[in-house]
Design a protein around this motif. Structure first.
Motif, PDB file in Angstrom:
ATOM      1  N   GLN A 267       0.762  -1.276   0.137  1.00  0.00           N
ATOM      2  CA  GLN A 267       0.066   0.097  -0.111  1.00  0.00           C
ATOM      3  C   GLN A 267       0.910   1.129  -0.101  1.00  0.00           C
ATOM      4  OE1 GLN A 267      -2.861  -0.832   3.276  1.00  0.00           O
ATOM      5  NE2 GLN A 267      -4.152   0.062   2.013  1.00  0.00           N
ATOM      6  N   SER A 268       1.893   1.191   0.923  1.00  0.00           N
ATOM      7  CA  SER A 268       2.646   2.497   1.005  1.00  0.00           C
ATOM      8  C   SER A 268       3.596   2.656  -0.522  1.00  0.00           C
ATOM      9  CB  SER A 268       3.840   2.286   2.164  1.00  0.00           C
ATOM     10  OG  SER A 268       4.788   1.132   1.576  1.00  0.00           O
ATOM     11  N   ALA A 269       3.907   1.773  -0.950  1.00  0.00           N
ATOM     12  CA  ALA A 269       4.660   2.006  -2.456  1.00  0.00           C
ATOM     13  C   ALA A 269       3.694   2.692  -3.350  1.00  0.00           C
ATOM     14  CB  ALA A 269       5.231   0.754  -2.917  1.00  0.00           C
ATOM     15  N   LEU A 270       2.541   2.531  -3.088  1.00  0.00           N
ATOM     16  CA  LEU A 270       1.410   3.024  -4.350  1.00  0.00           C
ATOM     17  C   LEU A 270       0.700   3.990  -3.609  1.00  0.00           C
ATOM     18  CD1 LEU A 270       0.282  -0.320  -6.252  1.00  0.00           C
ATOM     19  CD2 LEU A 270       1.763   1.866  -7.091  1.00  0.00           C
ATOM     20  N   ALA A 271       0.905   4.590  -2.492  1.00  0.00           N
ATOM     21  CA  ALA A 271       0.123   5.684  -1.874  1.00  0.00           C
ATOM     22  C   ALA A 271      -0.222   6.988  -2.553  1.00  0.00           C
ATOM     23  CB  ALA A 271       0.946   6.238  -0.573  1.00  0.00           C
ATOM     24  N   ASN A 272       0.855   7.414  -3.364  1.00  0.00           N
ATOM     25  CA  ASN A 272       0.935   8.571  -4.579  1.00  0.00           C
ATOM     26  C   ASN A 272       0.596   7.968  -5.862  1.00  0.00           C
ATOM     27  OD1 ASN A 272       1.306  10.108  -2.286  1.00  0.00           O
ATOM     28  ND2 ASN A 272       3.676   9.630  -2.593  1.00  0.00           N
ATOM     29  N   ALA A 273       0.082   6.958  -6.006  1.00  0.00           N
ATOM     30  CA  ALA A 273      -0.168   6.494  -7.433  1.00  0.00           C
ATOM     31  C   ALA A 273      -1.460   7.011  -8.168  1.00  0.00           C
ATOM     32  CB  ALA A 273      -0.104   5.098  -7.773  1.00  0.00           C
ATOM     33  N   ALA A 274      -1.589   7.737  -9.118  1.00  0.00           N
ATOM     34  CA  ALA A 274      -2.940   8.262  -9.654  1.00  0.00           C
ATOM     35  C   ALA A 274      -4.045   6.983 -10.058  1.00  0.00           C
ATOM     36  CB  ALA A 274      -2.564   9.329 -10.806  1.00  0.00           C
ATOM     37  N   GLY A 275      -5.057   7.217  -9.635  1.00  0.00           N
ATOM     38  CA  GLY A 275      -5.985   6.289 -10.238  1.00  0.00           C
ATOM     39  C   GLY A 275      -6.037   5.055  -9.456  1.00  0.00           C
ATOM     40  N   VAL A 276      -5.185   4.837  -8.563  1.00  0.00           N
ATOM     41  CA  VAL A 276      -5.150   3.270  -7.952  1.00  0.00           C
ATOM     42  C   VAL A 276      -5.551   3.167  -6.612  1.00  0.00           C
ATOM     43  CG1 VAL A 276      -3.311   1.633  -7.724  1.00  0.00           C
ATOM     44  CG2 VAL A 276      -2.988   2.891  -9.583  1.00  0.00           C
ATOM     45  N   ARG A 277      -6.345   2.062  -6.599  1.00  0.00           N
ATOM     46  CA  ARG A 277      -6.887   1.972  -5.183  1.00  0.00           C
ATOM     47  C   ARG A 277      -6.277   0.563  -4.703  1.00  0.00           C
ATOM     48  NH1 ARG A 277     -11.565   2.934  -8.345  1.00  0.00           N
ATOM     49  NH2 ARG A 277     -12.280   0.849  -7.877  1.00  0.00           N
ATOM     50  N   VAL A 278      -5.740   0.686  -3.661  1.00  0.00           N
ATOM     51  CA  VAL A 278      -4.907  -0.354  -2.990  1.00  0.00           C
ATOM     52  C   VAL A 278      -5.560  -0.752  -1.678  1.00  0.00           C
ATOM     53  CG1 VAL A 278      -2.595  -1.272  -2.267  1.00  0.00           C
ATOM     54  CG2 VAL A 278      -2.780   0.415  -4.003  1.00  0.00           C
ATOM     55  N   ALA A 279      -6.196  -1.743  -1.464  1.00  0.00           N
ATOM     56  CA  ALA A 279      -6.879  -2.377  -0.206  1.00  0.00           C
ATOM     57  C   ALA A 279      -5.580  -2.930   0.593  1.00  0.00           C
ATOM     58  CB  ALA A 279      -7.765  -3.528  -0.343  1.00  0.00           C
ATOM     59  N   PRO A 280      -5.966  -3.074   2.133  1.00  0.00           N
ATOM     60  CA  PRO A 280      -4.929  -3.615   3.050  1.00  0.00           C
ATOM     61  C   PRO A 280      -4.765  -5.109   2.526  1.00  0.00           C
ATOM     62  CG  PRO A 280      -6.557  -2.464   4.232  1.00  0.00           C
ATOM     63  CD  PRO A 280      -7.210  -2.430   2.645  1.00  0.00           C
ATOM     64  N   PRO A 281      -3.295  -5.387   2.422  1.00  0.00           N
ATOM     65  CA  PRO A 281      -3.133  -6.828   1.883  1.00  0.00           C
ATOM     66  C   PRO A 281      -3.744  -7.865   2.888  1.00  0.00           C
ATOM     67  CG  PRO A 281      -1.120  -5.216   1.905  1.00  0.00           C
ATOM     68  CD  PRO A 281      -2.204  -4.404   2.564  1.00  0.00           C
ATOM     69  N   GLU A 282      -3.589  -7.569   4.165  1.00  0.00           N
ATOM     70  CA  GLU A 282      -4.030  -8.747   5.074  1.00  0.00           C
ATOM     71  C   GLU A 282      -5.524  -9.155   4.933  1.00  0.00           C
ATOM     72  OE1 GLU A 282      -2.093  -6.022   6.284  1.00  0.00           O
ATOM     73  OE2 GLU A 282      -0.523  -6.817   7.076  1.00  0.00           O
ATOM     74  N   ARG A 283      -6.415  -8.061   4.960  1.00  0.00           N
ATOM     75  CA  ARG A 283      -7.719  -8.012   4.819  1.00  0.00           C
ATOM     76  C   ARG A 283      -8.049  -8.659   3.518  1.00  0.00           C
ATOM     77  NH1 ARG A 283     -10.720  -2.758   4.343  1.00  0.00           N
ATOM     78  NH2 ARG A 283     -10.309  -3.095   2.153  1.00  0.00           N
ATOM     79  N   SER A 284      -7.362  -8.381   2.492  1.00  0.00           N
ATOM     80  CA  SER A 284      -7.570  -8.814   1.083  1.00  0.00           C
ATOM     81  C   SER A 284      -7.546 -10.245   1.043  1.00  0.00           C
ATOM     82  CB  SER A 284      -6.888  -8.088  -0.010  1.00  0.00           C
ATOM     83  OG  SER A 284      -7.287  -6.739  -0.125  1.00  0.00           O
ATOM     84  N   ILE A 285      -6.194 -10.675   1.731  1.00  0.00           N
ATOM     85  CA  ILE A 285      -6.181 -12.233   1.747  1.00  0.00           C
ATOM     86  C   ILE A 285      -7.094 -13.148   2.248  1.00  0.00           C
ATOM     87  CG2 ILE A 285      -4.352 -13.787   2.498  1.00  0.00           C
ATOM     88  CD1 ILE A 285      -2.125 -11.622   2.004  1.00  0.00           C
ATOM     89  N   LEU A 286      -7.377 -12.510   3.327  1.00  0.00           N
ATOM     90  CA  LEU A 286      -8.476 -13.228   4.347  1.00  0.00           C
ATOM     91  C   LEU A 286      -9.709 -13.155   3.740  1.00  0.00           C
ATOM     92  CD1 LEU A 286      -7.563 -12.051   8.029  1.00  0.00           C
ATOM     93  CD2 LEU A 286      -6.857 -14.273   6.724  1.00  0.00           C
ATOM     94  N   ASN A 287     -10.083 -12.143   3.026  1.00  0.00           N
ATOM     95  CA  ASN A 287     -11.477 -12.118   2.390  1.00  0.00           C
ATOM     96  C   ASN A 287     -11.363 -13.040   1.056  1.00  0.00           C
ATOM     97  OD1 ASN A 287     -12.161 -10.193   3.914  1.00  0.00           O
ATOM     98  ND2 ASN A 287     -12.114  -8.358   2.732  1.00  0.00           N
ATOM     99  N   GLU A 288     -10.385 -13.059   0.507  1.00  0.00           N
ATOM    100  CA  GLU A 288     -10.331 -13.934  -0.727  1.00  0.00           C
ATOM    101  C   GLU A 288     -10.255 -15.239  -0.307  1.00  0.00           C
ATOM    102  OE1 GLU A 288     -10.664 -14.611  -4.910  1.00  0.00           O
ATOM    103  OE2 GLU A 288     -10.769 -12.941  -3.835  1.00  0.00           O
ATOM    104  N   ILE A 289      -9.655 -15.718   0.909  1.00  0.00           N
ATOM    105  CA  ILE A 289      -9.645 -17.059   1.071  1.00  0.00           C
ATOM    106  C   ILE A 289     -10.880 -17.593   1.577  1.00  0.00           C
ATOM    107  CG2 ILE A 289      -8.901 -18.673   3.151  1.00  0.00           C
ATOM    108  CD1 ILE A 289      -6.259 -17.054   3.130  1.00  0.00           C
ATOM    109  N   GLU A 290     -11.715 -16.669   2.297  1.00  0.00           N
ATOM    110  CA  GLU A 290     -13.092 -17.030   2.811  1.00  0.00           C
ATOM    111  C   GLU A 290     -14.033 -17.058   1.688  1.00  0.00           C
ATOM    112  OE1 GLU A 290     -14.153 -13.974   5.500  1.00  0.00           O
ATOM    113  OE2 GLU A 290     -12.511 -14.518   7.260  1.00  0.00           O
TER     114      GLU A 290
END
Length: 443
Positions: A169-192
Motif C-alpha cells: 500500500q505504501s509504495a502506491l500511496a501516491n499513484a494516480a487512479g489506483v486503489r490499494v486495499a490492505p493486503p491482510e484483509r484482502s488475503i483473508l477475504n479472498e480465502i473466505e
C-alpha cells in the motif's frame, strides 16, 4: 416344511447393512490411500524485480541475471518435479513507450519459459497489460484494474494450490487512479470467498522486508509467502507455520520453493532455497530468439531518448552539446589520444552484439543522451555516437564559442555516471585514467 423364524429378515438386513458399512469404510480408507499415493512433490520457481533487465548489458564479465540464463537454471533445478513458475512483480522499468515495449518482451520471455502467474508490482500498475492466454496477471488487493484476477487455483502434484498476490500500500500511496486495499484483509477475504476446497495457500507479495514480516505474522492461514521489493533477497525463514522468502535485484536470483510429501500427509512439507542466475549458465536459445525479436522491434521503432524513462544528460540554458568535432581545432593532441581509446569506439562495441538499437545501452555509448544538442536516436544524431569529449566535460557550446568560458563539468566527477557498480564493478579512477590521460592531468 421348514419354519423360518420371523426375525430372519431383520438379521439378514442387519448383515447386509454391516457389509455395506464395512465396504464404505474400506472404500473411504482406500480413497484416502489412493489420494495419498497420488500426491507428488512439486516446485514453485519465483522471480522478482527484473526491472527491465531482460539481459545483462555485457559491459563487464561475470554479470548475473537475464532471461536466457534464468530459463537454463530453472530447467536444471526442476529435474523431474512438476513445476509452477511465477513472478512476484516489478518486471518493468518506467512507463514510457520504450519501457512498455521492453516489458512486453519480458512477458513474452516468461510465457516461453512456462510462467503461469505474474503478480502486479509497483512498476506494472501504470502499464497496459499485454493479453496472454498462457499467463495470468494477478492482484488480490488492487481494485478497479482491468485484466487481472484476484486469485488463481492451480493443481500440481495432486495438490490444489490457492495462489494470491498483493502489492505494498505504501509504495502506491501516491499513484494516480489506483486503489490499494490492505493486503491482510484482502488475503483473508479472498480465502473466505473460495467455494472449492484447496490444500495450501501461497501468497506472492511485492512488499519491503518489514511489510513482509508483518504480513507473515498477521496471516497465519498462509502456508508460503514469496516476497520481493527488498533490495536484497531473503533466505527462507519461518514465521510460525508460514515459510517466508524473497527474491530481488534485477531478477538475478530464483527462489525454489519445494513441496515434499510424506505418506499420509494431508498438506505438503515446504522448504525453499535461493539460486543465483550466474554468468556461468548457458544461454537458452528460445530466450535468445525472443531477445533478437525484441531488438528487431527496437530497430524498427528507433525510440528517441525522450521516449524512455532513463535520466538524460542535462544541458544548461544557453549551453548545449556541440559534438566532439567542434573540439578538434584547438585540442588536436587530445583528440589523437581520444581516438586511440576505447571511448572513441564505444558505439562499435554495441553494434558487434546487436545492442546499438537499445536505449538502455545507447545512453552510455553516446554524447549527451537526451540533452539539448545531444544524442536523440539513430535516425537523427549519428554524429553524437561514441563516448566523446562532452561525455566527460559536459555540454560545451559556450566554451567552443569563447575559450575563456570553462567547460561545465569536472571530468573526474563524470565517470561514475556510466562506470557504476553494475556496469563497471572493478572501476578505479587512477587505473582507468592512465588509459585516456590527456590535457594537463586530472581535469
Amino acid at each position: 416344511m421348514t419354519l423360518v423364524p420371523a426375525y430372519t429378515p431383520l438379521i439378514t438386513t442387519c448383515c447386509i447393512a454391516c457389509l455395506v458399512m464395512l465396504c464404505a469404510v474400506g472404500c473411504e480408507r482406500r480413497s484416502e490411500s489412493m489420494q495419498s499415493a497420488l500426491k507428488m512433490p512439486f516446485s514453485i520457481f519465483a522471480t522478482c524485480d527484473t526491472q527491465g533487465w531482460i539481459e545483462p548489458c555485457g559491459c563487464a564479465s561475470g554479470q548475473s541475471g537475464g532471461l536466457s540464463r534464468r530459463a537454463t537454471l530453472i530447467d536444471q533445478l526442476a529435474k523431474d518435479d512438476e513445476r509452477l513458475l511465477v513472478s512476484v512483480g516489478g518486471a518493468a522499468f518506467g512507463d514510457q513507450p520504450y519501457d512498455i515495449e521492453k516489458f512486453n518482451a519480458i512477458v513474452d520471455g516468461e510465457v516461453l519459459m512456462g510462467y503461469e502467474i505474474h503478480n502486479l508490482g509497483v512498476s506494472e500498475v501504470q502499464l497496459p497489460l499485454p493479453e496472454s492466454r498462457q499467463l495470468t496477471f494477478l492482484s488480490t488487493n488492487l481494485e478497479g484494474v482491468q485484466g487481472i484476477k484476484k486469485s488463481v487455483s492451480i493443481d500440481r502434484g495432486g495438490w490444489k494450490i490457492l495462489v494470491l498476490g498483493v502489492v505494498s500500500q505504501s509504495a502506491l500511496a501516491n499513484a494516480a487512479g489506483v486503489r490499494v486495499a490492505p493486503p491482510e484483509r484482502s488475503i483473508l477475504n479472498e480465502i473466505e470467498s473460495q467455494t472449492e476446497s484447496f490444500d495450501c495457500v501461497v501468497v506472492l507479495a511485492y512488499m519491503n522486508q518489514n511489510e513482509l514480516a508483518d504480513l507473515a505474522a498477521n496471516v497465519p492461514e498462509v502456508d508460503v509467502i514469496i516476497g520481493g521489493k527488498t533490495q536484497q533477497s531473503i533466505s527462507p525463514i519461518r514465521s510460525g507455520q508460514t515459510l517466508l522468502t524473497a527474491v530481488a535485484n534485477k531478477g538475478k536470483f530464483v527462489a525454489r520453493v519445494r513441496a515434499s510429501v510424506n505418506d499420509g500427509d494431508r498438506t505438503p512439507t515446504w522448504n525453499a532455497d535461493l539460486h543465483e542466475v550466474s554468468s556461468e549458465l548457458a544461454e537458452d536459445q528460445e530466450q535468445q530468439s525472443n531477445l533478437a525479436a525484441f531488438r528487431k522491434r527496437l530497430s524498427d521503432l528507433d525510440f528517441s531518448a525522450s521516449q524512455t524513462s532513463f535520466d538524460v544528460f542535462p544541458a544548461d540554458e544557453g549551453n548545449h552539446y556541440a559534438g566532439s568535432d567542434a573540439c578538434q581545432t584547438c585540442h588536436q593532441q587530445d583528440t589523437e589520444t581520444w581516438e586511440r581509446s576505447s571511448h572513441a569506439h564505444a558505439w562499435r562495441t554495441l553494434v558487434d552484439v546487436g545492442a546499438h538499437v537499445d536505449s538502455s545501452c545507447q545512453r552510455c555509448h553516446t554524447v549527451g543522451f537526451g540533452g539539448t544538442g545531444g544524442f536523440v536516436n539513430r535516425k537523427s544524431s549519428m554524429d553524437r555516437i561514441d563516448v566523446g569529449c562532452e561525455s566527460c566535460h559536459g555540454p560545451s557550446s559556450r566554451h567552443v564559442a569563447d575559450e575563456s568560458v570553462p567547460t561545465p563539468w569536472l571530468a573526474v566527477d563524470s565517470c561514475l555516471s556510466c562506470h557504476d557498480h553494475e556496469n563497471s564493478p572493478h572501476f578505479q579512477y587512477d587505473h582507468y585514467w592512465q588509459q585516456i590521460e590527456h590535457g594537463n592531468g586530472v581535469e
